[in-house]
Write a protein that holds these residues in place. Structure first.
Motif, PDB file in Angstrom:
ATOM      1  N   ILE A  89       0.842  -1.197   0.000  1.00 48.56           N
ATOM      2  CA  ILE A  89       0.000   0.000   0.000  1.00 48.56           C
ATOM      3  C   ILE A  89       0.878   1.249   0.000  1.00 48.56           C
ATOM      4  O   ILE A  89       1.899   1.303   0.693  1.00 48.56           O
ATOM      5  CB  ILE A  89      -0.921   0.007   1.244  1.00 48.56           C
ATOM      6  N   ILE A  90       0.441   2.236  -0.756  1.00 49.75           N
ATOM      7  CA  ILE A  90       1.083   3.558  -0.760  1.00 49.75           C
ATOM      8  C   ILE A  90       0.137   4.503  -0.038  1.00 49.75           C
ATOM      9  O   ILE A  90      -1.032   4.620  -0.408  1.00 49.75           O
ATOM     10  CB  ILE A  90       1.305   4.073  -2.194  1.00 49.75           C
ATOM     11  N   VAL A  91       0.654   5.173   0.994  1.00 48.87           N
ATOM     12  CA  VAL A  91      -0.118   6.188   1.708  1.00 48.87           C
ATOM     13  C   VAL A  91       0.543   7.537   1.413  1.00 48.87           C
ATOM     14  O   VAL A  91       1.643   7.808   1.907  1.00 48.87           O
ATOM     15  CB  VAL A  91      -0.142   5.921   3.231  1.00 48.87           C
ATOM     16  N   PRO A  92      -0.084   8.393   0.582  1.00 46.37           N
ATOM     17  CA  PRO A  92       0.495   9.711   0.330  1.00 46.37           C
ATOM     18  C   PRO A  92       0.523  10.520   1.625  1.00 46.37           C
ATOM     19  O   PRO A  92      -0.442  10.501   2.385  1.00 46.37           O
ATOM     20  CB  PRO A  92      -0.463  10.350  -0.676  1.00 46.37           C
ATOM     21  N   VAL A  93       1.644  11.202   1.881  1.00 50.45           N
ATOM     22  CA  VAL A  93       1.760  12.006   3.100  1.00 50.45           C
ATOM     23  C   VAL A  93       2.144  13.436   2.770  1.00 50.45           C
ATOM     24  O   VAL A  93       2.757  13.716   1.744  1.00 50.45           O
ATOM     25  CB  VAL A  93       2.737  11.383   4.131  1.00 50.45           C
ATOM     26  N   SER A  94       1.792  14.336   3.689  1.00 52.96           N
ATOM     27  CA  SER A  94       1.890  15.776   3.490  1.00 52.96           C
ATOM     28  C   SER A  94       3.268  16.372   3.718  1.00 52.96           C
ATOM     29  O   SER A  94       3.536  17.485   3.284  1.00 52.96           O
ATOM     30  CB  SER A  94       0.902  16.471   4.416  1.00 52.96           C
ATOM     31  N   THR A  95       4.131  15.651   4.423  1.00 50.65           N
ATOM     32  CA  THR A  95       5.479  16.141   4.706  1.00 50.65           C
ATOM     33  C   THR A  95       6.457  14.971   4.619  1.00 50.65           C
ATOM     34  O   THR A  95       6.044  13.812   4.587  1.00 50.65           O
ATOM     35  CB  THR A  95       5.590  16.770   6.113  1.00 50.65           C
ATOM     36  N   LEU A  96       7.726  15.275   4.611  1.00 51.15           N
ATOM     37  CA  LEU A  96       8.752  14.240   4.619  1.00 51.15           C
ATOM     38  C   LEU A  96       8.942  13.784   6.063  1.00 51.15           C
ATOM     39  O   LEU A  96       9.463  14.533   6.888  1.00 51.15           O
ATOM     40  CB  LEU A  96      10.068  14.791   4.060  1.00 51.15           C
ATOM     41  N   PRO A  97       8.491  12.555   6.410  1.00 53.12           N
ATOM     42  CA  PRO A  97       8.669  12.115   7.799  1.00 53.12           C
ATOM     43  C   PRO A  97      10.135  11.829   8.093  1.00 53.12           C
ATOM     44  O   PRO A  97      10.850  11.296   7.250  1.00 53.12           O
ATOM     45  CB  PRO A  97       7.826  10.838   7.882  1.00 53.12           C
ATOM     46  N   THR A  98      10.582  12.239   9.268  1.00 51.87           N
ATOM     47  CA  THR A  98      11.972  11.994   9.662  1.00 51.87           C
ATOM     48  C   THR A  98      12.004  11.358  11.041  1.00 51.87           C
ATOM     49  O   THR A  98      11.178  11.666  11.901  1.00 51.87           O
ATOM     50  CB  THR A  98      12.796  13.301   9.686  1.00 51.87           C
ATOM     51  N   PRO A  99      12.973  10.461  11.260  1.00 53.25           N
ATOM     52  CA  PRO A  99      13.081   9.836  12.579  1.00 53.25           C
ATOM     53  C   PRO A  99      13.449  10.872  13.628  1.00 53.25           C
ATOM     54  O   PRO A  99      14.100  11.873  13.329  1.00 53.25           O
ATOM     55  CB  PRO A  99      14.192   8.805  12.418  1.00 53.25           C
ATOM     56  N   VAL A 100      13.031  10.624  14.848  1.00 57.72           N
ATOM     57  CA  VAL A 100      13.341  11.521  15.958  1.00 57.72           C
ATOM     58  C   VAL A 100      14.460  10.892  16.777  1.00 57.72           C
ATOM     59  O   VAL A 100      14.393   9.726  17.141  1.00 57.72           O
ATOM     60  CB  VAL A 100      12.096  11.740  16.849  1.00 57.72           C
ATOM     61  N   PHE A 101      15.487  11.675  17.027  1.00 53.19           N
ATOM     62  CA  PHE A 101      16.579  11.225  17.873  1.00 53.19           C
ATOM     63  C   PHE A 101      16.442  11.909  19.220  1.00 53.19           C
ATOM     64  O   PHE A 101      16.043  13.063  19.302  1.00 53.19           O
ATOM     65  CB  PHE A 101      17.933  11.551  17.236  1.00 53.19           C
TER      66      PHE A 101
END
Length: 191
Positions: free
Chosen positions: A152-164
């Motif tokens: 499945i492809i879920v279009p998203v509104s921003t570039l998700p980035t991991p949290v450190f």
């Protein structure tokens, strides 16, 4: 009733039932065929991670749209043309957006934490407006999900980035010549 009208009614019923648009090819093929993902396809191709979008085991990709990349302050050219020493970082960012299995609002319930293909855990929640991927620097679903042959492809509104997170673990020393940020060293969640 005409054949066109019957087709229209069938399509309307399909969409009203909340079913996802289907694509006969792989996730990569679906991304490549959809103009809203042209920037993502360029980044995938430039960084050697296409195999993650064509493999047959089921997966869900939280795919940033072109609008998501356009919103990045300073641009995204360094993701398409990374310096040799930055390519691993871009690959890790692309793998962070992929999780195993077919994730839908129904499968998430009130929320689920799952390891990404980049190996860090991510929380996925569901609301009336769709799925939310990640925490503070995560992304919201920005359009209907697309079902491909391998996921499945879920279009998203921003570039998700991991949290450190900050850690007081002084045994984790930075490489020679580097100074850790105040408060400790950076560690990925779950480390």
């Amino acid at each position: 009733m005409s054949a066109k009208f019957k087709t229209f009614l069938a399509a309307t019923a399909f969409l009203a039932a909340g079913a996802m648009p289907a694509f006969a090819g792989t996730i990569y093929d679906a991304l490549k065929a959809d103009p809203q993902f042209s920037t993502l396809v360029q980044i995938i191709d430039a960084n050697g991670v296409k195999y993650q979008y064509t493999a047959q085991s089921p997966r869900t990709v939280f795919a940033p749209t072109n609008a998501a990349f356009d919103a990045i302050k300073g641009g995204y050219d360094d993701l398409i043309h990374p310096a040799a020493n930055d390519r691993n970082n871009v690959q890790a960012l692309m793998l962070y957006e992929i999780v195993p299995g077919r994730i839908t609002p129904a499968s998430v319930g009130s929320g689920v934490t799952i390891n990404t293909f980049q190996k860090d855990p991510v929380t996925i929640t569901s609301s009336a407006s769709g799925l939310h991927f990640g925490g503070e620097f995560g992304a919201n679903q920005s359009g209907p999900a697309i079902e491909a042959s391998n996921g499945i492809i879920v279009p998203v509104s921003t570039l998700p980035t991991p949290v450190f997170s900050q850690s007081d673990d002084s045994s984790a020393l930075p490489p020679s010549g580097e100074t850790p940020p105040s408060g400790g060293t950076l560690k990925a969640p779950g480390q």
